[in-house]
Structures are given as C-alpha cells and as structure tokens.
Scaffold this active site. Structure first.
Site, PDB file in Angstrom:
ATOM      1  CE  LYS A  32      -0.258  46.792   5.001  1.00  0.00           C
ATOM      2  NZ  LYS A  32      -0.094  47.873   4.038  1.00  0.00           N
ATOM      3  CB  ALA A  99       3.189  44.568   3.703  1.00  0.00           C
TER       4      ALA A  99
END
Length: 205
Positions: A32, A99
């Site tokens: 991520k 995100a």
C-alpha cells in the site's frame, strides 16, 4: 511487472479485504503506497494478519491522520512526491492497494488516478453491492478508461444484488469478477475460506 491495483468506488468499500483475499490465494506480495490513519492501525498490518501467505512490503508514506493523503500530509507539514512511490521489486504477483477512491488528492496537483496511470497495473475496482453502487461504479470505470488505466474488472462486496451486477456489466462494459457476501467476521480463516479467484493475476512473471 505482474500484479493488480486494487481501488474502490469510495473509502471503506472493502479494498483491504479484497487485497487480502487476492494476496492469500495468489501467494502474492502486498504493498500500500500511502497509508493514512496509522494511529488507528494500518492496512498492511491487517493484510499481514488476514493473509499469512502474503509477503508484506511497508508503505512508502505513513501518516497518522485518517484523512485524504494530501490533507494528512499537509497536517504533518510534508508533501507526498509521486516519484517516491516506487513499487517493490519482487518475483511474485504484486497486489497494490490504493487509498480511498481514484480521485482522492495525493498532493496539490496529483490524484490517486495519476499514480495508477504511472504504475500501469490492471485495476480491480471494489464496489458496494447495494443502492447507489451503479452510479459510483460507472463513474469510476469511465474515469479509468479516460486515463487509459488497464481495467481487469469489478469485485462487488455485500449481499448479492443481481440487478446491480447486471447493470454494471451492461452499462460499464466490464466483468464482475466476484461477489463477496458479508462474512460473520473478517479473519484469516474466513478469508482463506472464500472461493479462490476465478481469474489469474495478469502480467508477465
């Protein structure tokens, strides 16, 4: 590079759960690039717990406030530079989790879709199954196509809704890759117990 970019029609639609599902069944690496809200726990910690077969790479940017990346960075008096978001080198499939949605700002000029375009990984769009999802999903697909981001398909999260699935496939010209129904609890056992993906990780090994 072999992998996918897991994005969503909104925040909290199930991107981390879908990322864990893919990473576990593909025995993939997980990354991520930008993690906000670290004071409440991180998604890479969640995936490490939910997908023990996955190899976890730390986020390039970790910010404490649970806000959009540009605002979370501003509060820390810093700026996220797109060029610093470099995927890890790996010989395994790579699951990248974004995100928020595709239009969330990263800094004062760049959006999440700019990072997706830069990485050029096929997108897996996670969408809710219920009311409102048709509009949100079709708009997301439209923007990805305008920016020529490769599109693998949609994963619907929630109670099955055949009418919404049919509308998304028909009007979006896209395949619904999977429908994940609500789990009694999100654990490593329930993730492992989900049917494996019926699609393979795209890209060259």
């Amino acid at each position: 590079m072999r992998g996918v970019f897991v994005t969503g029609t909104d925040t909290d639609v199930g991107k981390t759960m879908v990322s864990a599902w893919l990473a576990q069944h593909w025995r993939a690496d997980y990354w991520k690039p930008i993690q906000t809200g670290s004071t409440e726990g991180t998604d890479f910690e969640s995936v490490a717990r939910l997908a023990p077969a996955a190899r976890i790479h730390p986020s390039a940017v970790v910010l404490p406030a649970p806000l959009s990346p540009h605002e979370a960075a501003r509060r820390e008096k810093t700026r996220i530079d797109l060029s610093s978001l470099v995927p890890p080198v790996t010989d395994r499939p790579l699951v990248v989790e974004g995100a928020g949605g595709i239009m969330v700002p990263i800094n004062e000029v760049a959006l999440m879709i700019d990072l997706m375009e830069r990485l050029s990984l096929p997108a897996v769009v996670v969408a809710r199954s219920g009311l409102g999802t048709i509009n949100h999903t079709l708009m997301t697909l439209e923007m990805l196509r305008r920016r020529r981001v490769p599109l693998l398909g949609v994963v619907m999260n929630g109670q099955k809704n055949p009418a919404n699935r049919q509308a998304i496939e028909h009007f979006g010209g896209v395949r619904v890759l999977a429908e994940i129904q609500p789990l009694p609890a999100v654990t490593a056992a329930t993730i492992a117990g989900l049917p494996p993906p019926t699609f393979t990780c795209p890209g060259d090994p």
